[in-house]
Design a protein around this motif. Structure first.
Motif, PDB file in Angstrom:
ATOM      1  N   GLN A   1     -45.987 -11.872  31.882  1.00  0.00           N
ATOM      2  CA  GLN A   1     -46.354 -11.902  31.013  1.00  0.00           C
ATOM      3  C   GLN A   1     -48.161 -12.275  31.089  1.00  0.00           C
ATOM      4  N   ALA A   2     -48.514 -11.448  31.742  1.00  0.00           N
ATOM      5  CA  ALA A   2     -49.920 -10.403  31.392  1.00  0.00           C
ATOM      6  C   ALA A   2     -49.859  -9.371  30.310  1.00  0.00           C
ATOM      7  N   ALA A   3     -48.579  -8.954  30.406  1.00  0.00           N
ATOM      8  CA  ALA A   3     -48.722  -7.737  29.583  1.00  0.00           C
ATOM      9  C   ALA A   3     -47.415  -8.421  28.414  1.00  0.00           C
ATOM     10  N   GLY A   4     -48.281  -9.442  27.658  1.00  0.00           N
ATOM     11  CA  GLY A   4     -47.129 -10.312  26.595  1.00  0.00           C
ATOM     12  C   GLY A   4     -46.059 -10.535  26.519  1.00  0.00           C
ATOM     13  N   LYS A   5     -45.158 -10.311  27.430  1.00  0.00           N
ATOM     14  CA  LYS A   5     -43.521 -10.522  27.523  1.00  0.00           C
ATOM     15  C   LYS A   5     -43.986 -12.418  27.062  1.00  0.00           C
ATOM     16  N   ARG A   6     -42.336 -12.560  26.673  1.00  0.00           N
ATOM     17  CA  ARG A   6     -41.941 -14.107  26.394  1.00  0.00           C
ATOM     18  C   ARG A   6     -40.775 -14.364  27.625  1.00  0.00           C
ATOM     19  N   VAL A   7     -41.124 -14.519  28.603  1.00  0.00           N
ATOM     20  CA  VAL A   7     -40.596 -15.198  30.208  1.00  0.00           C
ATOM     21  C   VAL A   7     -41.387 -16.127  30.365  1.00  0.00           C
ATOM     22  N   ALA A   8     -40.597 -16.986  31.423  1.00  0.00           N
ATOM     23  CA  ALA A   8     -41.196 -17.877  32.218  1.00  0.00           C
ATOM     24  C   ALA A   8     -40.549 -18.247  33.276  1.00  0.00           C
ATOM     25  N   LEU A   9     -41.120 -18.693  34.392  1.00  0.00           N
ATOM     26  CA  LEU A   9     -40.207 -18.746  35.542  1.00  0.00           C
ATOM     27  C   LEU A   9     -39.983 -20.082  35.886  1.00  0.00           C
ATOM     28  N   VAL A  10     -38.701 -20.777  36.353  1.00  0.00           N
ATOM     29  CA  VAL A  10     -38.090 -22.368  36.797  1.00  0.00           C
ATOM     30  C   VAL A  10     -37.830 -22.353  38.265  1.00  0.00           C
ATOM     31  N   GLU A  11     -38.472 -22.929  38.865  1.00  0.00           N
ATOM     32  CA  GLU A  11     -38.483 -23.036  40.396  1.00  0.00           C
ATOM     33  C   GLU A  11     -37.122 -24.367  39.929  1.00  0.00           C
ATOM     34  N   VAL A  12     -36.236 -23.803  41.124  1.00  0.00           N
ATOM     35  CA  VAL A  12     -35.477 -25.449  41.408  1.00  0.00           C
ATOM     36  C   VAL A  12     -35.466 -26.338  42.685  1.00  0.00           C
ATOM     37  N   VAL A  13     -36.386 -26.898  42.475  1.00  0.00           N
ATOM     38  CA  VAL A  13     -36.368 -27.908  43.520  1.00  0.00           C
ATOM     39  C   VAL A  13     -35.115 -29.426  43.303  1.00  0.00           C
ATOM     40  N   ALA A  14     -34.619 -29.177  42.826  1.00  0.00           N
ATOM     41  CA  ALA A  14     -32.989 -30.332  42.494  1.00  0.00           C
ATOM     42  C   ALA A  14     -31.576 -29.574  43.310  1.00  0.00           C
ATOM     43  N   PRO A  15     -31.069 -30.614  43.542  1.00  0.00           N
ATOM     44  CA  PRO A  15     -29.504 -29.677  43.685  1.00  0.00           C
ATOM     45  C   PRO A  15     -28.380 -28.793  42.778  1.00  0.00           C
ATOM     46  N   LEU A  16     -28.075 -27.908  43.758  1.00  0.00           N
ATOM     47  CA  LEU A  16     -27.625 -27.353  42.256  1.00  0.00           C
ATOM     48  C   LEU A  16     -26.468 -27.365  41.485  1.00  0.00           C
ATOM     49  N   ASP A  17     -26.584 -28.917  41.732  1.00  0.00           N
ATOM     50  CA  ASP A  17     -24.872 -29.760  40.947  1.00  0.00           C
ATOM     51  C   ASP A  17     -25.643 -30.123  40.049  1.00  0.00           C
ATOM     52  N   THR A  18     -27.566 -29.939  39.363  1.00  0.00           N
ATOM     53  CA  THR A  18     -27.734 -29.853  38.106  1.00  0.00           C
ATOM     54  C   THR A  18     -28.499 -28.721  37.672  1.00  0.00           C
ATOM     55  N   LEU A  19     -27.884 -27.377  37.994  1.00  0.00           N
ATOM     56  CA  LEU A  19     -28.052 -26.458  36.708  1.00  0.00           C
ATOM     57  C   LEU A  19     -27.287 -26.158  35.529  1.00  0.00           C
ATOM     58  N   PRO A  20     -26.350 -27.101  35.248  1.00  0.00           N
ATOM     59  CA  PRO A  20     -26.061 -27.159  34.090  1.00  0.00           C
ATOM     60  C   PRO A  20     -26.823 -27.808  33.248  1.00  0.00           C
ATOM     61  N   ALA A  21     -27.383 -29.167  33.829  1.00  0.00           N
ATOM     62  CA  ALA A  21     -28.578 -29.568  32.337  1.00  0.00           C
ATOM     63  C   ALA A  21     -29.411 -29.307  32.452  1.00  0.00           C
ATOM     64  N   LEU A  22     -29.630 -28.056  33.269  1.00  0.00           N
ATOM     65  CA  LEU A  22     -31.054 -27.398  32.769  1.00  0.00           C
ATOM     66  C   LEU A  22     -30.995 -26.100  32.305  1.00  0.00           C
ATOM     67  N   PHE A  23     -29.572 -25.242  32.017  1.00  0.00           N
ATOM     68  CA  PHE A  23     -29.092 -24.829  31.163  1.00  0.00           C
ATOM     69  C   PHE A  23     -29.045 -24.720  30.256  1.00  0.00           C
ATOM     70  N   ASP A  24     -28.221 -26.043  29.412  1.00  0.00           N
ATOM     71  CA  ASP A  24     -28.229 -26.916  28.405  1.00  0.00           C
ATOM     72  C   ASP A  24     -29.992 -26.612  27.710  1.00  0.00           C
TER      73      ASP A  24
END
Length: 268
Positions: free
Chosen positions: A100-123
């Motif tokens: 990010q400091a180098a100007g890259k458009r990337v973000a961190l998303v830390e998952v603190v929910a059950p893994l079965d919610t990942l499809p909703a996150l991907f959507d």
């Protein structure tokens, strides 16, 4: 007459708070995924990469992979495994912060929910013109069956993660699932049982090992932190601190620095 259980369920639905509004996925450096919405991280202050000692090779490889992801190029899902306290989680956050400091458009998303919610996150992340490193910290399964849903998300399933998203997972075990000689005793084909347990780890195109530090490596980390924060460095005291805790690691080194800073009347 309406079933009492249905009436109770309806009443609970009415009492439940509405799902929170998701934070704008295009503006914040880091987020938390609680299962229903993205929440902007209140404070994302990763350590500078130069303060992470003893993980030079892992840093270079993970940094290159994150930069490819941010640039829209082919990138791997990554598994960081090894001894506790050796800097796996810190490295993930620091690499994202450096990109990010180098100007890259990337973000961190830390998952603190059950893994079965990942499809909703991907959507939620798929239509965003930004790259995302979805971070799952300290992952482990007790049985191969528990990891099969994640296997399909990594590769080959109908709900596989979108192109602008890659998973970065930390774990204490290399294969995520404990190995036991007894796993072969009841299987008709013992090799099938072993292969099933290894299949999840094999889905990660990038696997980086982190190993316990020797004394010189531990002191190198302490020295780096002490110099960065203008604190006195006493190798004997630092070794005694680690000995009392029965561990030499980056985490123990930082805990010693926090204690040293407090005794020196300084904040960090």
């Amino acid at each position: 007459m309406t079933d009492p259980l249905i009436r109770i369920a309806d009443a609970l639905d009415r009492l439940a708070p509405p799902p929170p509004d998701s934070a704008d996925p295009g503006t914040h450096p880091a987020y938390l995924w609680h299962g229903r919405a993205l929440v902007a991280a209140r404070a994302f202050r990763p350590l500078p990469l130069e303060l992470l000692h003893g993980v030079d090779r892992q840093r270079e490889i993970l940094q290159a992979n994150v930069e490819r992801l941010a640039d829209g190029h082919a990138a791997q899902d990554a598994l960081l495994w090894g001894a506790r306290g050796t800097g796996k989680s810190a490295l993930v956050k620091s690499v994202i912060g450096a990109a990010q400091a180098a100007g890259k458009r990337v973000a961190l998303v830390e998952v603190v929910a059950p893994l079965d919610t990942l499809p909703a996150l991907f959507d939620a992340l798929a239509p965003v013109s930004r790259a995302f490193a979805v971070f799952i910290d300290d992952l482990g399964f007790e049985a191969a069956s528990e990891g099969r849903a994640l296997r399909s998300l990594l590769e080959g399933g109908a709900d596989a993660r979108p192109d602008n998203v890659r998973l970065i997972v930390t774990a204490n075990r290399r294969h995520l699932i404990p190995r036991d000689l007894s796993e072969q005793e009841s299987a008709i084909n013992p090799r099938d049982s072993i292969d099933d347990n290894l299949a999840l780890a094999d889905r990660f195109g990038l696997s980086l090992g982190f190993h316990a530090l020797d004394q010189d490596g531990y002191l190198d980390i302490v020295r780096g932190y002490a110099e960065a924060h203008d604190l006195p460095f006493d190798s004997e005291e630092a070794v005694n601190w680690a000995t009392r805790r029965g561990s030499r690691s980056g985490r123990v080194a930082w805990q010693y620095i926090v204690d040293l800073a407090g005794r020196s009347g300084k904040s960090l």
